[in-house]
Design an enzyme around this catalytic site. Structure first.
Site, PDB file in Angstrom:
ATOM      1  N   ASP A 125      39.825  46.056  45.290  1.00  0.00           N
ATOM      2  CA  ASP A 125      40.101  44.961  44.372  1.00  0.00           C
ATOM      3  C   ASP A 125      39.464  45.177  43.001  1.00  0.00           C
ATOM      4  OD1 ASP A 125      40.454  42.361  43.210  1.00  0.00           O
ATOM      5  OD2 ASP A 125      40.478  41.486  45.204  1.00  0.00           O
ATOM      6  N   CYS A 170      44.617  37.823  41.602  1.00  0.00           N
ATOM      7  CA  CYS A 170      44.786  38.449  42.920  1.00  0.00           C
ATOM      8  C   CYS A 170      46.030  37.975  43.658  1.00  0.00           C
ATOM      9  CB  CYS A 170      43.556  38.181  43.786  1.00  0.00           C
ATOM     10  SG  CYS A 170      42.009  38.711  43.050  1.00  0.00           S
ATOM     11  N   ASP A 210      44.863  45.767  43.088  1.00  0.00           N
ATOM     12  CA  ASP A 210      45.741  44.656  42.728  1.00  0.00           C
ATOM     13  C   ASP A 210      45.772  44.423  41.226  1.00  0.00           C
ATOM     14  OD1 ASP A 210      43.103  43.835  42.780  1.00  0.00           O
ATOM     15  OD2 ASP A 210      43.498  41.904  43.743  1.00  0.00           O
ATOM     16  N   HIS A 211      44.701  44.779  40.532  1.00  0.00           N
ATOM     17  CA  HIS A 211      44.632  44.639  39.071  1.00  0.00           C
ATOM     18  C   HIS A 211      43.350  45.286  38.588  1.00  0.00           C
ATOM     19  CE1 HIS A 211      41.754  41.552  40.050  1.00  0.00           C
ATOM     20  NE2 HIS A 211      42.680  40.893  40.731  1.00  0.00           N
TER      21      HIS A 211
END
Length: 512
Positions: free
Chosen positions: A17, A57, A316-317
Site C-alpha cells: 500500500d 485506497c 494501489d497508489h
C-alpha cells in the site's frame, strides 16, 4: 510425441500500500534498496510507466479488482459502495475452479442492496472483495495479528488499531534522538512478517493450484518501522522535496490545491526534520516489505512452486511525502499515482523477455485481464484494461496500445461540504480527470479551471500553461483526447448485444 503435461498454474497477487513508483533500486533510486524486488524484475518484466487509476485506497482497489475505471464502477470514495453487479478477478477465477484467498484487505465497500441490513460489512468500508475467501483479513482492525502478539507475550494497545504505530519509548528523531523511534515489536513478529508467514503456511499446505492475494499495509502510515528498518536510512541524506518555497506560493497554482493545503490531514509538517524522518522511515518500511517478499520468493523456490506461479507486484497508489507540501495521495500529481509494477510469468514462453523494462503506459485496470489471461479465464466485457501478456511473451506492445495514462480523482465527501462551499461546487462537481502523456499532462475539472503542464520543461508541474496563448492548441488537443477516452470507455456491459427476431445476437469487440 505428445506435449509434456503442464504443471498446475498458481497466481500470487501482491500489493504493498502507498508505494511510489520510483522507489525501487532496480529503477536507480538514489536511496531506497529493494534487492528481492530487483531480482524479481530481473527474472520478470518491470513496467516503468505504470499508474493507478484513482485514489485513495477504496476507489483505487475497486479499479484494480474489477478492471474498471472509476467513471464506470463509481465507488468514488472510501465508503462508496461498489455495485454488486460488477464482477472481479476473484469471481472469474472461481468460475473455472480456483479458490481465491485473501491475506490482508481489499477495502471493498459492500453494496447495501446485496447485504442483510444487520450485516457488519455495512459499518465499514473495509469489506472483502466479493468472491474472495479471507483466510487472514486485517485492515484498520488487525485482530489476527494482535491476537498472535498476545499469545507470544507482547502487550498491545487497548485500542488495537494503534498497534501498527506502537513505538518504543524515548524521544523522537526531531527531538534529538539519533534515529527514528522504532516499532515496539521486533520485525520478526510485526504485521508484515505475520501476514507473509500466514501466506506461506497456506501455500505450504495447498494441495490444489492457488490464487492468493497478499495485501500488505506497508509502507502506508503510520510511518513507524521495526528495528533495524527504522534506522536503515539517514533522514539527513534522503532526497529533498519537490515544492515551492512556501505553502502560500504552492497554493496559488489552483483553487483546489489551495483548498487541499488548507486541510490539516493532507498538509506536510512544517518541521523539515520531522518530514525527513517520515521519508526515511517510509523507505525503511519498503525495505522491510522487500525482505519479507524475499522470504516468500525463496519459499516458492524451495517448495517447487516458483516455476508454476505467476507473481504480480504493484500498489494501489503512491504518496506525496512532502512534495507540493502534501502528505497522502490526491489530486493530479504523479507522486500519488505513479506506482511500481513487476510481473513474473513462469512459463517458458516468457523466457525471452526476462529482465526487460517496458516504457509504454500501463494501468491498474490491466492487472485483472492479465491474471485471467494467465489462468485461461475469459476477460469480462466490463474491463477497461487489457492483458499485459503480450509484453511478457512477445516483448512488445499490441497494436493500438494506449499512448497516455489516465486517472480520475473524486474529492467529494458526503459527510463534509467544505470543499463545495469553498470552491463553489455541488457534490457531484467535485471531480477531476487527468491525461498524462510522455511530455504533456492535462487536468480537467468539472467546474474549475483546467491545468496543463509541459513535463519536459517543468517535470515538477509548477507552471500551469493552460491559459498561455501559445499553448492553447495543445490544450484543445488534449481536452479532445480526454473526451474521446472517456467516450470510448463508457460502461458497455450489454452494448454488444442486440435482441432480434432470432433472439439475442452478440458481437464482442476491443475497446481500442
Amino acid at each position: 510425441m505428445p506435449e509434456p503435461k503442464q504443471a498446475p498454474m498458481n497466481v500470487l497477487f501482491i500489493t504493498a500500500d502507498q508505494w511510489r513508483g520510483e522507489c525501487l533500486s532496480a529503477r536507480g533510486h538514489p536511496t531506497v534498496r529493494t534487492p528481492n524486488l530487483d531480482a524479481l524484475a530481473k527474472d520478470g518484466v518491470l513496467f516503468r510507466n505504470h499508474f493507478a487509476n484513482t485514489a485513495p485506497c477504496g476507489p483505487s482497489r475497486a479499479s484494480l479488482h474489477t478492471g474498471m475505471y472509476l467513471q464506470n464502477h463509481r465507488s468514488a470514495t472510501n465508503g462508496t459502495p461498489l455495485d454488486a453487479r460488477h464482477t472481479n478477478w476473484a469471481k472469474e477465477a472461481a468460475r473455472i475452479g480456483y479458490d481465491p484467498v485473501l491475506f490482508g484487505y481489499t477495502d471493498t465497500s459492500q453494496d447495501p442492496r446485496a447485504e442483510d441490513p444487520e450485516s457488519p460489512w455495512l459499518l465499514t468500508y473495509e469489506g472483502p472483495l466479493p468472491g474472495i475467501r479471507p483466510i487472514c483479513m486485517m485492515g484498520t482492525w488487525p485482530t489476527p495479528w494482535t491476537d498472535d502478539l498476545k499469545k507470544r507475550g507482547y502487550e498491545v494497545p487497548a485500542d488495537i488499531r494503534y498497534a501498527y504505530g506502537h513505538r518504543a519509548p524515548g524521544p523522537e528523531y526531531e527531538d534529538g534522538a539519533a534515529v527514528p523511534r522504532p516499532l515496539v515489536y521486533p520485525n520478526e513478529v510485526d504485521d508484515t512478517a505475520f501476514l507473509t508467514n500466514r501466506l506461506m503456511e497456506y501455500i505450504g499446505d495447498a494441495t490444489k493450484p492457488f490464487v492468493a492475494h497478499l495485501s500488505l499495509l506497508r509502507p502506508h502510515p503510520p510511518f513507524v518501522a521495526p528495528e533495524p528498518y527504522n534506522a536503515m536510512y539517514d533522514p539527513e541524506n534522503v532526497p529533498g522535496f519537490a515544492r515551492r518555497a512556501t505553502v502560500e506560493e504552492e497554493a496559488a497554482q489552483h483553487p483546489w490545491l489551495e483548498h487541499q493545503l488548507g486541510r490539516k490531514l493532507f498538509r506536510a509538517p512544517a518541521d523539515e526534520k520531522k518530514l525527513r524522518r517520515l521519508k526515511a522511515v517510509y523507505y525503511g518500511l519498503m525495505s522491510e516489505v522487500d525482505a519479507a517478499l524475499g522470504r516468500v520468493f525463496a519459499f516458492l523456490k524451495e517448495t517447487g512452486r516458483w516455476d508454476n506461479t505467476l507473481i504480480v507486484f504493484t500498489s494501489d497508489h503512491g504518496e506525496q511525502m512532502g512534495d507540493r507540501w502534501l502528505l497522502g495521495k490526491c489530486g493530479w500529481f504523479d507522486a500519488s499515482y505513479h506506482i511500481p509494477l513487476i510481473v513474473r510469468d513462469p512459463k517458458p514462453a516468457a523466457d525471452g523477455t526476462r529482465g526487460t523494462v517496458v516504457d509504454r503506459f500501463t494501468e491498474n485496470v490491466d492487472i485483472m485481464p492479465t491474471m485471467l489471461d494467465f489462468i485461461g479465464a475469459e476477460t469480462p466485457v466490463q474491463c477497461d484494461g487489457k492483458s499485459l501478456m503480450p509484453f511478457l511473451r512477445d516483448g512488445k506492445a499490441p497494436a493500438n496500445w494506449r499512448r497516455e495514462a489516465h486517472w480520475e480523482y473524486d474529492f467529494r465527501d458526503p459527510a463534509d461540504d467544505s470543499a463545495e462551499k469553498r470552491l463553489g461546487l455541488t457534490l457531484h462537481q467535485c471531480t477531476m480527470n487527468i491525461l498524462r502523456g510522455d511530455r504533456y499532462k492535462y487536468v480537467h475539472f468539472t467546474h474549475l479551471p483546467p491545468l496543463f503542464f509541459d513535463l519536459e520543461k517543468d517535470p515538477h508541474e509548477f507552471e500551469n500553461l493552460a491559459a498561455k496563448p501559445e499553448y492553447l492548441p495543445l490544450v484543445l488537443e488534449h481536452a479532445q483526447k480526454l473526451l474521446s477516452w472517456r467516450m470510448n470507455h463508457d460502461e458497455q456491459t450489454l452494448t454488444h448485444i442486440a435482441l432480434t427476431d432470432d433472439g439475442p445476437v452478440e458481437r464482442k469487440a476491443a475497446r481500442y
